[in-house]
Design a protein around this motif. Structure first.
Motif, short mmCIF file in Angstrom:
data_model
loop_
_atom_site.label_atom_id
_atom_site.label_comp_id
_atom_site.label_asym_id
_atom_site.label_seq_id
_atom_site.Cartn_x
_atom_site.Cartn_y
_atom_site.Cartn_z
N PHE A 1 -24.46 100.14 80.52
CA PHE A 1 -23.29 99.33 80.16
C PHE A 1 -22.13 99.58 81.10
N ILE A 2 -21.93 100.83 81.44
CA ILE A 2 -20.83 101.19 82.33
C ILE A 2 -21.01 100.51 83.68
N SER A 3 -22.22 100.55 84.22
CA SER A 3 -22.49 99.91 85.52
C SER A 3 -22.28 98.41 85.46
N SER B 1 -19.16 96.43 87.48
CA SER B 1 -19.37 95.38 88.49
C SER B 1 -18.39 94.22 88.29
N GLU B 2 -17.88 94.08 87.09
CA GLU B 2 -16.91 93.01 86.81
C GLU B 2 -15.47 93.46 87.05
N PHE B 3 -15.24 94.76 87.06
CA PHE B 3 -13.88 95.29 87.14
C PHE B 3 -13.46 95.79 88.51
N ALA C 1 -14.13 96.87 77.15
CA ALA C 1 -15.28 96.04 77.54
C ALA C 1 -16.60 96.78 77.30
N ILE C 2 -16.62 98.07 77.57
CA ILE C 2 -17.82 98.86 77.30
C ILE C 2 -18.06 98.94 75.79
N SER C 3 -17.00 99.18 75.05
CA SER C 3 -17.12 99.27 73.58
C SER C 3 -17.68 97.97 73.00
N GLN C 4 -17.22 96.84 73.52
CA GLN C 4 -17.72 95.55 73.04
C GLN C 4 -19.20 95.39 73.39
#
Length: 92
Positions: free
Chosen positions: A37-39, A43-45, A59-62
């Motif tokens: 999820f972090i990766s 990539s979006e951030f 975003a990761i939590s979602q």
């Protein structure tokens, strides 16, 4: 290693370091699962040198919340608890 994590590189280094420690299988499972999820979110951030921001964390939590159905109830609790503990290390 420093107890706080402020960049994506530091986060990856922390997750990688868990494999060199005497961590239990649940911790290793949760860290590997979250790394995906972090990766994806990273990539979006930005790039690996980016600072960890509250938007990045959210975003990761979602993503973890939406993927809850992919996991057994027990594994979902393990991943969620690890993610909550990990957030305490962020300086965002």
């Amino acid at each position: 290693m420093n107890n706080t994590i402020s960049t994506l590189v530091e986060l990856y280094e922390f997750l990688d370091s868990l494999f060199d420690q005497d961590c239990d299988a649940d911790t290793l499972f949760a860290s590997g699962y979250l790394r995906g999820f972090i990766s994806l979110v990273a990539s979006e951030f930005g790039d690996e040198n980016m600072k960890i921001t509250t938007d990045f964390i959210e975003a990761i939590s979602q993503g973890v919340s939406k993927a809850k159905s992919e996991l057994s109830p027990q594994d979902s609790v393990i991943v969620n608890n690890f993610w909550l503990q990990l957030q305490h290390k962020f300086t965002a």
